[in-house]
Design an enzyme around this catalytic site. Sequence first.
Site, short mmCIF file in Angstrom:
data_model
loop_
_atom_site.label_atom_id
_atom_site.label_comp_id
_atom_site.label_asym_id
_atom_site.label_seq_id
_atom_site.Cartn_x
_atom_site.Cartn_y
_atom_site.Cartn_z
N LYS A 216 0.85 -1.20 0.00
CA LYS A 216 0.00 0.00 0.00
C LYS A 216 0.88 1.24 0.00
O LYS A 216 1.62 1.50 0.94
CB LYS A 216 -0.92 0.00 1.23
CG LYS A 216 -1.69 1.32 1.43
CD LYS A 216 -2.64 1.26 2.64
CE LYS A 216 -3.24 2.63 2.95
NZ LYS A 216 -4.15 2.62 4.13
N LYS A 228 -9.81 13.08 8.10
CA LYS A 228 -9.42 12.58 9.41
C LYS A 228 -9.33 13.73 10.41
O LYS A 228 -8.93 14.84 10.04
CB LYS A 228 -8.02 11.94 9.34
CG LYS A 228 -7.96 10.57 8.71
CD LYS A 228 -6.54 10.03 8.75
CE LYS A 228 -6.42 8.69 8.04
NZ LYS A 228 -7.13 7.60 8.73
N ASP A 239 1.61 6.20 5.72
CA ASP A 239 0.61 5.31 5.12
C ASP A 239 1.11 4.64 3.83
O ASP A 239 0.38 3.89 3.20
CB ASP A 239 -0.70 6.09 4.87
CG ASP A 239 -1.93 5.21 5.00
OD1 ASP A 239 -1.83 4.15 5.66
OD2 ASP A 239 -2.99 5.58 4.44
N ASP A 298 -11.99 7.32 3.51
CA ASP A 298 -10.81 7.02 4.33
C ASP A 298 -10.45 5.53 4.30
O ASP A 298 -9.39 5.14 4.76
CB ASP A 298 -11.07 7.48 5.77
CG ASP A 298 -9.78 7.62 6.57
OD1 ASP A 298 -8.69 7.55 5.97
OD2 ASP A 298 -9.88 7.81 7.81
N GLU A 300 -9.33 3.89 1.88
CA GLU A 300 -8.77 4.00 0.54
C GLU A 300 -7.74 2.92 0.22
O GLU A 300 -7.52 2.58 -0.93
CB GLU A 300 -8.14 5.39 0.35
CG GLU A 300 -6.71 5.55 0.88
CD GLU A 300 -6.56 5.36 2.38
OE1 GLU A 300 -7.57 5.51 3.08
OE2 GLU A 300 -5.45 5.06 2.84
N ARG A 302 -7.65 -0.35 0.78
CA ARG A 302 -8.20 -1.57 0.17
C ARG A 302 -8.60 -1.31 -1.28
O ARG A 302 -8.61 -2.23 -2.10
CB ARG A 302 -9.38 -2.08 1.01
CG ARG A 302 -10.51 -1.10 1.14
CD ARG A 302 -11.47 -1.45 2.26
NE ARG A 302 -10.97 -1.05 3.57
CZ ARG A 302 -11.63 -1.25 4.71
NH1 ARG A 302 -12.79 -1.86 4.70
NH2 ARG A 302 -11.11 -0.84 5.86
#
Length: 447
Positions: A216, A228, A239, A298, A300, A302
């Site tokens: 990811k 967020k 992330d 949020d 995102e 997956r």
Amino acid sequence: MLKYENNPEAPALELISTADLSDWMANADPINSAWVSQAGFEAQPNQFVFLPAAHEEPNTVLVGIGDKPSIESIGALPSLLPPGAYQLNTNNKDIILGWGLGAYRFESYKTTKTGLRELYVGSQHVDVEHEISAMGISRDLINTPTSDMLPHDLEGAARKIAIKHNATIEVTTGDELLLQKYNTIHAVGRASISSPRLIDLQWGPSDGPSITVVGKGVCFDSGGLNIKPASNMRSMKKDMGGAATVLGLADLIMAKKLPIRLRVLVPAVENAIAGNAFRPGDVLTTYLGKTVEIDNTDAEGRLILCDALALAVEENPDLLIDFATLTGAARSALGTELPAMFSNDDSVANDLIASGKKIMDPLWHMPLHEEYRYLLDSKIADMVNSASTPYGGAITAALFLKEFVGNVPWVHFDVMGWNLRSRPAHPEGGEAMGLRAVYQYLSDRFA
Ligand code: BES
Ligand code: ZN
Ligand code: ZN
């Protein structure tokens, strides 16, 4: 920092286990033994005491390693010992690796750097070098602020690794993603100043077993329109921790020339906010063809992963592994230091757990509990991207991914990607959790 040579002038580290301490005391120079016991030295891991005996030149430092050597035995010393050079003669690889991992610093943005601790270990330990530098690659990528680690920077980092190892690399960027039907990667990343892209690196003998790793690569997760709160957004430069982990893993696999055919897929995006951002309620048609109704922008990770996974299974690899900083729920379940592992193949999962244990890179096997699949049902599309309840959030996220992998043996890691505190061999900051466990598993199985 490790030096693969000897330094006769540097103080020598003398390692001692708790079991051997009383013998050592009995045989030591009385000045030393009195000093050591007054210092309260018990040979605990990372405990050390400089020996005073005047005739010793250079100094000796007595270093505890606990009851048995591991990467944690001296993994905190690079921040505890006074800056300078040290010599260590040991044939234990974990001890040296622990120092190397513990000596990591991220100081690119500091104008004054901390004092170096250099450990001279002789020339027989060069094999740990690859592991330490692979972990350093992952950690650097995670620690780098997003302003210098946007999707195009992540592409640059992948290209650098590809060039280093003579791998091929193809990158699909921007509107080209739509032409190739990577709609989810485009939708999540299109609001960013740096175009979304899919990085595809390939390496190794065409007849080897094929292993595909997917990471990811959300370079920053603002949450998108489902923005967020400040406290949750603060850490979201990390992330892309999954991407950083698979790039470090790839560097290690290629440096050690594991006899496998490796493919690395990194969907790289920024989940940003702009007029063209994707919205709650939108329906996306994924690369596989399944439709997804966006419940929450949020969730995102997956979305970008599902297109990369669907591409990966087209060539039916022998093993498919993904790493992702996917859910807060995985952290609620297991805390921040234990990665959640899901798999459709129990024997692979069991072997991975064993590999992780062996080298102190722990993993926890979590269930792909099909009974929760209904939580992803959508009224107007094939599924939603986010369940209506936060309960079991790591499981429902994994079940979402499972829809895209078919029958390919698949392992999914939901990782923190970050050490909230410093531990021996694990300095605070970006961390490639599970990298060493997977490498150990692959080399046990294929080398
Ligand atoms: N990147 C986050 C997950 C995350 C948060 C990982 C904190 C590690 C630490 C992910 O994109 C996210 O926001 N997930 C949501 C999913 C929810 C909307 C279904 C979450 O976990 O709250
Ligand atoms: Zn998110
Ligand atoms: Zn995210």
